[in-house]
Design a protein around this motif. Structure first.
Motif, PDB file in Angstrom:
ATOM      1  N   LEU A 127     -16.482  -4.635 -28.124  1.00 34.45           N
ATOM      2  CA  LEU A 127     -15.442  -5.700 -27.629  1.00 34.45           C
ATOM      3  C   LEU A 127     -16.176  -7.324 -27.810  1.00 34.45           C
ATOM      4  O   LEU A 127     -15.296  -8.154 -27.366  1.00 34.45           O
ATOM      5  CB  LEU A 127     -15.043  -5.370 -26.024  1.00 34.45           C
ATOM      6  N   PRO A 150     -17.798  -1.446 -24.845  1.00 31.74           N
ATOM      7  CA  PRO A 150     -18.173  -2.584 -24.233  1.00 31.74           C
ATOM      8  C   PRO A 150     -18.872  -3.475 -25.300  1.00 31.74           C
ATOM      9  O   PRO A 150     -18.890  -4.820 -25.306  1.00 31.74           O
ATOM     10  CB  PRO A 150     -19.163  -2.487 -23.170  1.00 31.74           C
ATOM     11  N   HIS A 173     -10.393  -7.712 -31.525  1.00 25.43           N
ATOM     12  CA  HIS A 173      -9.681  -8.373 -30.591  1.00 25.43           C
ATOM     13  C   HIS A 173      -8.295  -8.941 -31.390  1.00 25.43           C
ATOM     14  O   HIS A 173      -7.197  -8.846 -30.826  1.00 25.43           O
ATOM     15  CB  HIS A 173     -10.090  -9.517 -29.856  1.00 25.43           C
ATOM     16  N   SER A 231      -8.493  -9.230 -25.323  1.00 22.83           N
ATOM     17  CA  SER A 231      -8.274 -10.527 -24.639  1.00 22.83           C
ATOM     18  C   SER A 231      -7.929 -11.715 -25.455  1.00 22.83           C
ATOM     19  O   SER A 231      -8.865 -11.945 -26.463  1.00 22.83           O
ATOM     20  CB  SER A 231      -9.077 -11.093 -23.514  1.00 22.83           C
ATOM     21  N   ASP A 289      -8.138  -1.242 -23.739  1.00 21.59           N
ATOM     22  CA  ASP A 289      -8.379  -2.001 -22.543  1.00 21.59           C
ATOM     23  C   ASP A 289      -9.646  -3.061 -22.898  1.00 21.59           C
ATOM     24  O   ASP A 289     -10.506  -2.557 -23.537  1.00 21.59           O
ATOM     25  CB  ASP A 289      -8.727  -1.219 -21.405  1.00 21.59           C
ATOM     26  N   GLY A 290      -9.350  -4.094 -22.609  1.00 22.98           N
ATOM     27  CA  GLY A 290     -10.661  -5.043 -22.578  1.00 22.98           C
ATOM     28  C   GLY A 290     -10.189  -6.295 -23.721  1.00 22.98           C
ATOM     29  O   GLY A 290     -10.868  -7.196 -23.797  1.00 22.98           O
TER      30      GLY A 290
END
Length: 263
Positions: free
Chosen positions: A205, A202, A211, A231, A228-229
């Motif tokens: 990210l 978390p 990303h 974007s 996952d996460g």
């Protein structure tokens, strides 16, 4: 002589600055041009050797040199762009005596030069890898280019903001340069993001570089799945906010940037 529009003058200024920046970037000797190719090669050889000794030759279904090249090339482009823009005010301050030349013109020129250098070096490495037998095909070329350009816009906004910050506080330049070193490890340059500590994901990210590199690799490597996460919307939003802040701060301080000898 026919009078020129402001746009024509700015195009001429940027073109002249590009030529000046290219000469300064490459240097007056062949060693300058050679180092632009050697820098990514040294990174590739060093990290490929270390990874082969620790985990083997493949990662995410591809040879590790291919995996690292796909992420390392754009990361070096974005890092170099941000740091070169950070130094732009100091290195070009003698030019601001000419009313046609604005700090923003030097930013644009440096982005163009760094992009051209990166494209040239990456193309050479691409053909070299293909000649050596590596699969260098790109799964989604258009989306790959779009993500590269998105990362470049992020680097532009970041570099402009760093230039404004270091213009006011020159002493923190060394801290900013040092901060880019841990980004190698927390941005997934050397390993897939899924290899990073999941308990810290978390927090990791929050880093836009993570990303961007995950999105780029997903468009190149056929079997690569971003963690996952990740974007694209997050990167776009972060980039727009960064550009808004940097351009707003630039507009507010543009006369101060020209009239002082700081930076």
């Amino acid at each position: 002589m026919k009078p020129r529009s402001s746009l024509q003058i700015q195009k001429s200024v940027i073109f002249a600055l590009v030529l000046r920046e290219a000469r300064a970037r490459v240097g007056d000797t062949r060693l300058g041009a050679l180092w632009m190719l050697l820098e990514p090669l040294v990174h590739l050889l060093l990290f490929s050797l270390l990874f082969a000794l620790i985990r083997g030759r493949t990662v995410s279904g591809v040879e590790y040199p291919v995996f690292i090249l796909v992420g390392l090339a754009p990361f070096l482009l974005y890092r170099n762009t941000a740091l070169r823009l950070m130094d732009s005010l100091r290195e070009n301050r003698s030019l601001f005596g000419y009313k046609q030349i604005k700090p923003l013109d030097t930013y644009i020129a440096r982005v163009i030069v760094e992009t051209c250098i990166a494209v040239t070096v990456y193309t050479m490495l691409l053909f070299g890898f293909a000649w050596a037998g590596f699969d260098m095909s790109i799964k989604s070329p258009l989306q790959w280019v779009a993500n590269l350009l998105l990362g470049l816009m992020f680097a532009l906004g970041l570099g402009m903001l760093l230039a404004l910050i270091t213009h006011a506080l020159p002493s923190i330049k060394i801290v900013i340069r040092m901060a880019f070193f841990p980004l190698y490890f927390i941005s997934g340059v050397l390993v897939p993001a899924s290899y990073l500590p999941q308990a810290m994901m978390p927090l990791l990210l929050l880093n836009p570089f993570l990303h961007i590199l995950e999105l780029i690799r997903a468009e190149v490597l056929p079997h690569y799945t971003p963690v996952d996460g990740v974007s694209e919307t997050y990167v776009i939003s972060f980039t727009l906010i960064l550009l808004f802040l940097s351009l707003g701060a630039y507009r507010a301080r543009r006369m101060h940037l020209i009239s002082t000898k700081n930076g």
